[in-house]
Structures are given as structure tokens and as C-alpha cells.
Design an enzyme around this catalytic site. Structure first.
Site, PDB file in Angstrom:
ATOM      1  N   GLY A 154       0.796  -1.208   0.000  1.00 40.02           N
ATOM      2  CA  GLY A 154       0.000   0.000   0.000  1.00 40.02           C
ATOM      3  C   GLY A 154       0.827   1.254   0.000  1.00 40.02           C
ATOM      4  O   GLY A 154       1.993   1.237  -0.359  1.00 40.02           O
ATOM      5  N   LYS A 180      -2.158   6.167   6.049  1.00 38.94           N
ATOM      6  CA  LYS A 180      -1.715   4.907   5.479  1.00 38.94           C
ATOM      7  C   LYS A 180      -2.885   4.072   5.016  1.00 38.94           C
ATOM      8  O   LYS A 180      -3.904   3.979   5.686  1.00 38.94           O
ATOM      9  CB  LYS A 180      -0.891   4.135   6.495  1.00 38.94           C
ATOM     10  CG  LYS A 180       0.003   3.112   5.857  1.00 38.94           C
ATOM     11  CD  LYS A 180       1.051   2.663   6.850  1.00 38.94           C
ATOM     12  CE  LYS A 180       2.060   1.772   6.189  1.00 38.94           C
ATOM     13  NZ  LYS A 180       2.997   1.187   7.134  1.00 38.94           N
ATOM     14  N   ASP A 275      10.349  -6.372  16.125  1.00 37.99           N
ATOM     15  CA  ASP A 275      10.831  -5.885  14.830  1.00 37.99           C
ATOM     16  C   ASP A 275      11.626  -4.594  15.002  1.00 37.99           C
ATOM     17  O   ASP A 275      11.443  -3.632  14.257  1.00 37.99           O
ATOM     18  CB  ASP A 275       9.652  -5.676  13.882  1.00 37.99           C
ATOM     19  CG  ASP A 275      10.088  -5.679  12.420  1.00 37.99           C
ATOM     20  OD1 ASP A 275      11.170  -6.216  12.128  1.00 37.99           O
ATOM     21  OD2 ASP A 275       9.349  -5.146  11.574  1.00 37.99           O
TER      22      ASP A 275
END
EC number: 2.7.11.1
Length: 493
Positions: A154, A180, A275
Site C-alpha cells: 500500500g 496509510k 521488529d
């Protein structure tokens, strides 16, 4: 706040315009097809996949979805994959335990671009609910000039909204945000979006990127974040010609450590970030570090349990070795990743870089012999700093990195201890460039003809191989893709 108890159903699909199959179709159908074809032509003319591909990929086409949402302002541009990708999507990612150039695709969770979603949203009351039209207008109709970045899942657009509301305002006024979008072609993006809203939507801290709000309208899913004008740490360390000053590096390290410490030790329900890397550390105008992208975050193990068993996810070069080998996830896995980032800030090198000579591809393995040797630690320092770093600070950082990177997770420090160790470092003034030792050392290297090259890294080349590749153009949030490794027996995701 977890992803397990979930109950909102809907079909999630994205269809491309279909050509007319029969010339004698009714006029209404012909008009519909004409309108769709005009949208395609407009998208191609824009020179970016934003219009056509965005309308068909970034923004899902209308379907029957009732409750869901999308997008992550972090390491990816829309929603990232957690366990899988749609079967028709190509990936440059790879399992954490392997380094290869082969393309891998996983559809363990979803083999169709129209998965059935059944999940529960835990939406915090402080989040603003936007209409799709609000966000469309705030980004100036998602025009290419507003595009901050795009990735496999995206796009992220810059927008402007009311300071305390949801209405769009004139560019340059009100509150600047990052909007987003979610590509609906797969279940994994949705799962990571759920993690984002369930974690980041309920965690408030100065060193976490603020989630402003969301949009759930038909099958449209978008998330709205505070805008981070200086982009990612990765961008400043590896993509810009001017080196990041030492004091700023230490300020960023301290802020990022505070963010992890909050997740591990202060949050009502402890969280493992899973992460941590330079591309997920975003910077505001004053270089305050904020962690972004909670798509892979996991609840910490319950009291009495030592770890969470889960499929190995993350980025090669940052993941802790015991996690890669066993799938056992603990907060000490994050501490290891922090040590890797600390080493990147110290050296100016990427965690993985195949453009370097043999033996130097893996930053941690190359650096280990130098970390605890006072005679060799100078070889670790980013040559672009040219002596403009604190000697005491650099020594402390190397010691701290060595502790965080210990192969035994029990020896690694808690993040609260890391915070305390880092607090004085941004303010130290004992610059190496003015020390007799450093000047003598430089002269000796020049005499031996090694110059800056011995032990010092030049500017980095290609990005490291990852299971989620990243980039952060135009100061946007970074993007990533990831590939899971085999799931341990009895593991959860």
C-alpha cells in the site's frame, strides 16, 4: 489487546475492472465499464501507480466488509505481512535463518485474495474516527505529490486535518498527519493492521509514534499517524551524505531504548516488539526517536512462563539467534535487536551488507572481536565522524552493545538498565579529534597506508537481505516485506 479473541466478519476482496463481454449489454453496464476504464487511463497518466494501482491496490474496491481497518505508519507502507502473503504476490524476503536470493512466497494463512476475516477490534476511545472522504480531501485526493512512499502492501500519504477534529484543512495548516492505506489482497496485512491498532492504539508514550485515528468505511481501511518530519534513522545513517552527529546518535539511542523499556517493563500488559531496527525508528523535528510499526508485536508471556512460542518473523541481521533457532520469543530478543542497532549507529554500517568484503557481510559477526578489546574498538567507529565523537561515550556504547549481543539471553541487560547507561552519553564533550591518542592512531594508520579503510566502513551499498525489505523515501515511514520461517510445533502467530 491481543489478536486472538476476534469477531467481525466480512469478505475482503479487490477486483479489477472487467471488460464488456457482450456488446448488447444494457446501457447502464456499458456506462459502468466506461467509467472504470477512464479510471485506469487516469492512473496510467499519473506516472505512478498511485491513481490506478492505488485505487485498485492501495484502496480496496467496494465489497461487503463491515468492520476492519488498515495501514501502518512504520516499516511498511500499507499493511505488512505477518505470516503470509497472497499467493499471487512476489517477495524479495526470506526466512530469518537463511540468506538466499531466491524468491519465496508463503500462503500458510491465506491462499486467496478474498479471505474471510474474523477478528475483533479493540479500538481505544481516544482515537479519532475519520470518514474516507475526510482522508481523501486531507491528502488532496491522494495525489502523487502527497505520496510519502509506497510498498508492496500500500501507500502512505501526507495530509492535513483539524488540530482537534477530523475535517480536512488547507495544506500547511492544522495538524500534519501520515495517512496509510491497506491493500486488501491478503489476510496477513489485515492481521498486522489489527496488531497495529490493538497495540499502538492502546499504548501511549513519548517514544512511540502516535496513532491519531482510523477509517472503517465499507471495505476501506486507513490509519492516521502523527507525521514524523525527519523520517527514519535508517535514512539518516545510510542514505544521506552528511553523517549524523555523535550527540544526535546518542539522543536517538536513548529515546529508542526508552520506548522498548516502556513496552517491556512499564506497559499495563508487557509487549515484545519483535521488529526493532533502524527503519522502524522514526524521528520528529528535534530528532526525538519514536518506535513505529507494531505489526509483529506480541503480548509478553504470562506470569510463570518463560517465553512465547511463535513463528520466526522479523528482519535478517536483527533477530536474536535463539529466537531464530527455536521460535522462543522473549523480551531479551528485543534487547539483542537493540544491540544490533546500537552497533549500526556506532559503525555507520548496515546489519547485513553483501557489498562488503568476505567476513564483513554480517555486522555482528565482524564486530564481535573488536567489542571488548580496547586496542581494537576504534576500528568500529564510523569514519565519517572523523573523530567528532566522545571517547568515553564510544567505549561505553561498545561495552553496552557487547552485553546486548550476548549469545546467552540471560546475560543481556534489561532495557531499563540500558536507558540508565545511555542517559549521560549525549552530553559528553571529550571529543576524540582533540585527543593525542586519536591523532597518533590516525597518523599510524595513514603511515601504514590503511587510511580509513582498515576496519572502517565506507558508505553502505544495497540494503541487507530481509524478510521484510525497507526503504524510507521523502522522510516517510519505511517499508518492508517479510517472509516467515517454518512454524515451530505448537507455536502461535
Amino acid at each position: 489487546m491481543g489478536l486472538d479473541a476476534v469477531k467481525a466478519k466480512g469478505n475482503w476482496k479487490s477486483e479489477k475492472p472487467k471488460e464488456t463481454e457482450n456488446k448488447n449489454h444494457k446501457k447502464k453496464n456499458g456506462d459502468d465499464n466506461k467509467s472504470r476504464n477512464e479510471e485506469e487511463e487516469e492512473g496510467e497518466a499519473s506516472g505512478c501507480w498511485v491513481k490506478f494501482r492505488f485505487m485498485i491496490g492501495c484502496i480496496p474496491s467496494k465489497s461487503d466488509l463491515d468492520a476492519s481497518s488498515s495501514s501502518i505508519y512504520g516499516s511498511n507502507c500499507t499493511v505488512t505481512t505477518m505470516e503470509s502473503k497472497s499467493a499471487n504476490e512476489k517477495s524479495n524476503d526470506q526466512p530469518v535463518g537463511q540468506v538466499s536470493s531466491t524468491t519465496t512466497t508463503s500462503n500458510a494463512e491465506s491462499s486467496s485474495s478474498t479471505p474471510v476475516i474474523s477478528e475483533e477490534l479493540n479500538i481505544s476511545s481516544h482515537l479519532r474516527k475519520f470518514t474516507f472522504n475526510d482522508l481523501k480531501l486531507s491528502t488532496r485526493n491522494f495525489r502523487p505529490e502527497s505520496l510519502l512512499g509506497e510498498g508492496g502492501f500500500g501507500c502512505v500519504f501526507k495530509g492535513w486535518i483539524e488540530e482537534n477534529g477530523t475535517a480536512p484543512v488547507k495544506p500547511g495548516t492544522g495538524l500534519t498527519v501520515a495517512v496509510k492505506t491497506l491493500n486488501p489482497d491478503g489476510l496477513q496485512g489485515h492481521k498486522e493492521w489489527l496488531a497495529e491498532i490493538n497495540f499502538l492504539g492502546n499504548l501511549l508514550h513519548p517514544n512511540l509514534v502516535k496513532l491519531v485515528g482510523y477509517c472503517i468505511e465499507d471495505d476501506q481501511r486507513l490509519l492516521v499517524y502523527e507525521f514524523m518530519p525527519r523520517g527514519s534513522l535508517e535514512n539518516h545513517l545510510f542514505r544521506r551524505s552528511l553523517p549524523l552527529p555523535w550527540s544526535i546518535r546518542m539522543k536517538i539511542a536513548l529515546g529508542a531504548a526508552k520506548g522498548l523499556s516502556f513496552l517491556h517493563e512499564e506497559a499495563l500488559k508487557p509487549v515484545i516488539y519483535r521488529d526493532f531496527k533502524t527503519s522502524n525508528i522514526l524521528l520528529d523535528a528535534d530528532y526525538n526517536a519514536k518506535l513505529s510499526d507494531f505489526g509483529l508485536a506480541k503480548d509478553a508471556p504470562d506470569e510463570g512462563k518463560t517465553h512465547v512460542s511463535t513463528r520466526v518473523m522479523g528482519t535478517y541481521g536483527y533477530a536474536a539467534p535463539e529466537y531464530v533457532m527455536t521460535g522462543h520469543l522473549t523480551s531479551k530478543s528485543d534487547v539483542y535487536s537493540f544491540g544490533v542497532v546500537l552497533l549500526e549507529m556506532l559503525t555507520g554500517r548496515r546489519s547485513m551488507d553483501k557489498n562488503r568484503p568476505n567476513g564483513e557481510h554480517n555486522l555482528v559477526e565482524w564486530a564481535r572481536p573488536h567489542l571488548l578489546d580496547k586496542r581494537r574498538f576504534y576500528r568500529l567507529l564510523d569514519p565519517r565522524l572523523e573523530g567528532h565523537f566522545s571517547i568515553k561515550g564510544a567505549q561505553k556504547v561498545t561495552q553496552l552493545a557487547a552485553q546486548c549481543l550476548s549469545r546467552d539471553p540471560k546475560i543481556r541487560p534489561k532495557m531499563s538498565d540500558v536507558v540508565e547507561a545511555l542517559k549521560p552519553l549525549p552530553h559528553l564533550k571529550d571529543m576524540a579529534s582533540s585527543s593525542y591518542y586519536f591523532q597518533t592512531m590516525q597518523a599510524e594508520r595513514l603511515k601504514n597506508g590503511s587510511g580509513r579503510s582498515q576496519g572502517f566502513g565506507s558508505r553502505n551499498g544495497q540494503h541487507q537481505p530481509v524478510f521484510r525489505t525497507l526503504s524510507s523515501p521523502h522522510g516517510s515511514s519505511p517499508y518492508r516485506h517479510q517472509i516467515p520461517s517454518p512454524k515451530p510445533k505448537g507455536a502461535t502467530t
